[in-house]
Design an enzyme around this catalytic site. Structure first.
Site, PDB file in Angstrom:
ATOM      1  N   HIS A   1     -13.267   4.234   1.842  1.00 64.23           N
ATOM      2  CA  HIS A   1     -12.234   5.196   1.509  1.00 64.23           C
ATOM      3  C   HIS A   1     -12.886   6.455   0.918  1.00 64.23           C
ATOM      4  O   HIS A   1     -14.104   6.524   0.734  1.00 64.23           O
ATOM      5  CB  HIS A   1     -11.249   4.599   0.509  1.00 64.23           C
TER       6      HIS A   1
ATOM      7  N   SER B   1       0.849  -1.191   0.000  1.00 59.15           N
ATOM      8  CA  SER B   1       0.000   0.000   0.000  1.00 59.15           C
ATOM      9  C   SER B   1       0.883   1.238   0.000  1.00 59.15           C
ATOM     10  O   SER B   1       1.968   1.247   0.601  1.00 59.15           O
ATOM     11  CB  SER B   1      -0.895   0.003   1.242  1.00 59.15           C
ATOM     12  N   SER B   2       0.401   2.303  -0.626  1.00 59.38           N
ATOM     13  CA  SER B   2       1.160   3.561  -0.604  1.00 59.38           C
ATOM     14  C   SER B   2       1.196   4.165   0.801  1.00 59.38           C
ATOM     15  O   SER B   2       1.968   5.097   1.046  1.00 59.38           O
ATOM     16  CB  SER B   2       0.567   4.559  -1.599  1.00 59.38           C
ATOM     17  N   CYS B   3       0.395   3.622   1.732  1.00 57.20           N
ATOM     18  CA  CYS B   3       0.486   4.036   3.135  1.00 57.20           C
ATOM     19  C   CYS B   3       1.841   3.682   3.746  1.00 57.20           C
ATOM     20  O   CYS B   3       2.196   4.189   4.813  1.00 57.20           O
ATOM     21  CB  CYS B   3      -0.613   3.371   3.966  1.00 57.20           C
TER      22      CYS B   3
ATOM     23  N   TYR C   1      -2.188   0.017   9.926  1.00 58.66           N
ATOM     24  CA  TYR C   1      -2.283  -0.661   8.623  1.00 58.66           C
ATOM     25  C   TYR C   1      -0.953  -0.583   7.884  1.00 58.66           C
ATOM     26  O   TYR C   1      -0.468  -1.577   7.327  1.00 58.66           O
ATOM     27  CB  TYR C   1      -3.393   0.003   7.819  1.00 58.66           C
TER      28      TYR C   1
ATOM     29  N   LYS D   1       1.720  -3.605   6.569  1.00 55.15           N
ATOM     30  CA  LYS D   1       2.109  -3.729   5.169  1.00 55.15           C
ATOM     31  C   LYS D   1       3.621  -3.643   4.990  1.00 55.15           C
ATOM     32  O   LYS D   1       4.205  -4.367   4.168  1.00 55.15           O
ATOM     33  CB  LYS D   1       1.411  -2.644   4.336  1.00 55.15           C
TER      34      LYS D   1
END
Length: 310
Positions: A179, A106-108, A135, A139
């Site tokens: 989202h 994820s770009s998180c 989260y 990841k």
């Protein structure tokens, strides 16, 4: 010649459903057990399933996902459930000798408040966004676990795709779990149906976000299966450009024919000011997203009307 057998985790989620709907997925034998059949949080169950079915490849698309409100409300669940699922599937695949795995990150995973495009080597190079830190940590750990396995034994190729924000068919539209973009679709639809003259936007609407139609991610995953050898260990999947929150609301309103106005509540949290992934590796690999924003929202709204509201 027998088909390549692939275990797809998260087959009932948005990403998994779109992978299963891809027109070329029939070229492979896909195992897509739902959580009631395979609980990824149970290592012994995962190990037993992989030992029994012996897939040639694993695609890990499962996860506990949600928007900013859900992440802020349930940080323990977002950390522990995603961490358990990630480490269990990667560890079990390694233990039974599965050599190929595609992990969806994820770009998180990237540092917060970075205005330039986020490059793959920037993972763990700065503070994470607090509103979805649990989260993101899960990841990061799963991606690093894949990396460590490859470092110890190069015959195992466990690679991570890092998508930007996603939306599309099979999304979650309930504001409690959704989202940004599906929440916008739901909110603007209700405003139109109820004759509301205004729709509230959190913040001033100038924060920028990169949202890609999930069907494009599915296409990238299928291409990654076909071209696994050339796939880098870490690779972003994104658009390479972004839009403001205000622009997402405006295009959604245009698609729906909503003619009301928007008001801003600047007391509400908005997360990072910008989060845009670099697509240099993706483009060098030979892939680009095909869906423009209006087309993606039209397809998503069609699904919302036909499937979610029924």
């Amino acid at each position: 010649m027998s088909k390549t057998k692939i275990l797809l985790t998260g087959g009932g989620g948005m990403v998994g459903c779109n992978i299963l709907e891809h027109p070329s997925i029939s070229e492979f034998e896909i195992l897509a057990p739902r959580s009631r059949e395979l609980d990824l949080r149970d290592f012994s169950a995962v190990l037993s399933y992989l030992s029994k079915h012996q897939p040639n490849m694993v695609i890990h698309a499962a996860g506990k996902v949600g928007g900013i409100q859900a992440n802020m409300r349930e940080p323990v669940g977002f950390l522990m459930e995603n961490l358990d699922m990630g480490r269990n599937i990667v560890s079990a695949a390694h233990k039974v000798g599965i050599k190929r795995l595609i992990n969806l990150g994820s770009s998180c995973m990237y540092p917060r408040n970075y205005s330039e495009p986020l490059r793959e080597e920037m993972v763990l190079k700065g503070e994470l966004e607090p509103t979805n830190e649990g989260y993101a940590l899960a990841k990061v750990v799963t991606a690093r676990f894949c990396d460590y396995i490859m470092r110890e034994d190069a015959s195992y190729q466990y690679k991570t795709l890092i998508p930007c924000n996603l939306y599309g068919r099979h999304d979650k539209f309930d504001p409690v779990h959704s989202h940004l973009l599906p929440a916008i679709i739901h909110k603007v639809h209700l405003a139109k149906q109820n004759g509301q003259q205004t729709v509230e936007i959190w913040g001033d609407g100038t924060a920028r976000r990169e949202f890609m139609y999930v069907g494009d991610l599915a296409d990238a995953v299928v291409r990654a299966i076909h071209n696994f050898e050339t796939l880098p260990p870490y690779m972003n999947i994104g658009l390479g450009h972004d839009f403001t929150i205000n622009e997402y609301y405006q295009v959604t309103a245009e698609v729906m024919g909503y003619t009301g106005s928007f008001v801003h509540d600047i007391s509400k949290p908005v997360g990072m000011a910008r989060k845009l992934v670099s697509v240099d590796r993706q483009q060098a690999w030979g892939w680009n997203a095909q869906s423009d924003l209006r087309t993606g929202i039209e397809k998503t709204y069609e699904f919302y009307l036909k499937e979610y509201l029924q």
